[in-house]
Design an enzyme around this catalytic site. Structure first.
Site, PDB file in Angstrom:
ATOM      1  CD  GLU A   1       1.114  -0.636 -14.518  1.00 37.77           C
ATOM      2  OE1 GLU A   1       1.914  -1.538 -14.281  1.00 37.77           O
ATOM      3  OE2 GLU A   1       0.388  -0.130 -13.632  1.00 37.77           O
TER       4      GLU A   1
ATOM      5  CG  ASN B   1       3.901   5.799 -10.353  1.00 37.41           C
ATOM      6  OD1 ASN B   1       3.660   6.917 -10.807  1.00 37.41           O
ATOM      7  ND2 ASN B   1       3.048   4.791 -10.436  1.00 37.41           N
TER       8      ASN B   1
END
Length: 442
Positions: A350, A315
């Site tokens: 995640e 990210n």
């Protein structure tokens, strides 16, 4: 719809005319009974009026012949009476003239809504695409009713016995069942209604209209208790049958829409929108059921937790849009890899969890190793992505508590991470419990 207004006040006449035109009506206006009578006498079957709206001065000297003509005419044009001063004499005159609908002039808002409802209720029915299962053993009645239904643009499937009809009902989708009560064969209409209502599916709520030549009070009660929605005697009046069929099918379609919306909302509430996996809320609903079934039917149940390694770094370096693509790809990979009956859930940013019924600890570890390898080879958006995986299997230490099973698998995930990531670890107690069972079997 063609409407005749008999009203001597120009302002009120204009109000009514505008309202009726707004409702799609063709309107003629007169101020006296003589003018109205002249219009009625000169109409033909093709140009006749469908409705007359008249103010209370219809009962004065100029309207007497108009009333007499309407009452004696074979056209049976309904009359709505508008009054600002209702009294017993007026009501008596209205009843003797055959006028049943009387609306007050004083409340314009109520008057408008009443007339709008009256006019819209008189519109012809056109139920496009409806399918009717019709059960009737009389050829003559079948011919009449089938023609009535086809005028409504309905597709009619006819059977003369309840047995044949029930088989068709279980194999096809319909919008309405119309059944005679007295039928040839071992099953009558009442039994057919009961069997339909006993089905374990949404089709059990299909609307049912019963028809019989015997208007018996106890029979009506029995049919209503069995689950019919409406009832009509034979031979049915065409307009009455059309109204009842329209109401039943319309309500059924509204119920279908509500059920579909409920299913859509349920799926939205239970699904992770990014990955299309189940979400945590869904997991809390399914997990206790899976645990209870595992204990009740004595089959193994395993839990696999996957945590994508260094996902924050993805990210930070490539942006959240790239991170979303990675999650979406991994979610679809997990669902494609798992069996029907497995529950794949995204439970964190995640982190994914898979419920594996009928899967012991060793089989779960083999499956986890295959998934770990597939994730590494997937390379979503060209990036190498790996996962740390933990496995736990239900045993006596967990009881029926999913939280304990979850913590055991989560602890195994941390063991994978502490030992270098991109690997599979199993809960030690689950392994020991599995070995004890194998030893016991020998």
């Amino acid at each position: 719809m063609k409407v005749l207004i008999l009203e001597n006040g120009r302002l009120f006449q204009k109000i009514l005319q505008d309202l009726l035109i707004e409702l799609g009506c063709t309107v003629s206006c007169v101020r006296t009974g003589e003018e109205g009578l002249e219009l009625l006498v000169n109409t033909t079957d093709e140009t006749k009026y469908d409705l007359i709206i008249a103010s209370q001065h219809i009962f004065d000297s100029s309207g007497s012949e108009f009333i007499k003509y309407c009452k004696n005419s074979d056209r049976n044009t309904p009359i709505i009476l508008l009054t600002s001063e209702p009294n017993e004499t007026l009501l008596k005159n209205a009843r003797s003239a055959g006028i049943k609908d009387i609306f007050p002039k004083t409340n314009i808002t109520y008057l408008k809504s009443s007339i709008r409802y009256y006019i819209q209720g008189k519109k012809s029915f056109d139920i496009q695409g409806g399918r009717v299962l019709y059960v009737e053993d009389s050829a003559s009645v079948t011919h009449i009713v089938t023609n009535y239904l086809k005028k409504l643009n309905l597709e009619v499937t006819h059977f003369s016995t309840a047995e044949e009809a029930f088989h068709a009902f279980t194999d096809n989708d319909y919008d309405l069942v119309i059944t005679d009560v007295m039928l040839k064969g071992t099953m009558d209409g009442l039994s057919l209604v009961r069997m339909i209502r006993a089905q374990n599916s949404h089709s059990a709520k299909l609307p049912i209209l019963a028809m019989t030549g015997h208007d018996d009070a106890q029979l009506r009660i029995d049919l209503l208790h069995a689950g019919i929605n409406d009832y009509v005697t034979k031979p049915p009046i065409e307009e009455e049958l059309a109204a009842r069929v329209n109401n039943l099918i319309t309500n059924k379609r509204l119920a279908d829409q509500v059920r579909q919306q409920q299913c859509t909302l349920y799926n939205i509430a239970m699904t992770d929108q990014l990955t299309t996996c189940h979400n945590r809320h869904s997991l809390t609903e399914y997990a206790p059921k899976y645990i209870k079934d595992s204990i009740r039917y004595d089959y193994p149940l395993s839990v696999m937790i996957l945590d994508l390694d260094h996902f924050k770094q993805i990210n930070d370096e490539f942006g959240h849009s790239t991170g979303d693509i990675v999650l979406s790809v991994i979610g679809k990979l997990l669902m494609a890899t798992c069996r029907q009956g497995d529950i794949v859930s995204r439970i964190g940013g995640e982190e994914f969890l898979i419920l594996l019924p009928h899967c012991n600890i060793m089989n779960a570890m083999n499956k986890a190793e295959n998934i770990r390898s597939m994730i590494e080879l997937a390379r979503p958006t060209g990036l190498t992505v790996t996962a740390s995986i933990g496995i736990a299997s239900l045993n006596e230490l967990h009881g029926v508590d999913f939280e304990k099973l979850y913590k055991a698998a989560d602890k195994a995930v941390y063991h994978s991470k502490e030992n270098g990531r991109n690997q599979v670890s199993a809960d030690q107690q689950s392994l020991e419990s599995s070995e004890l069972k194998l030893t016991g079997n020998h």
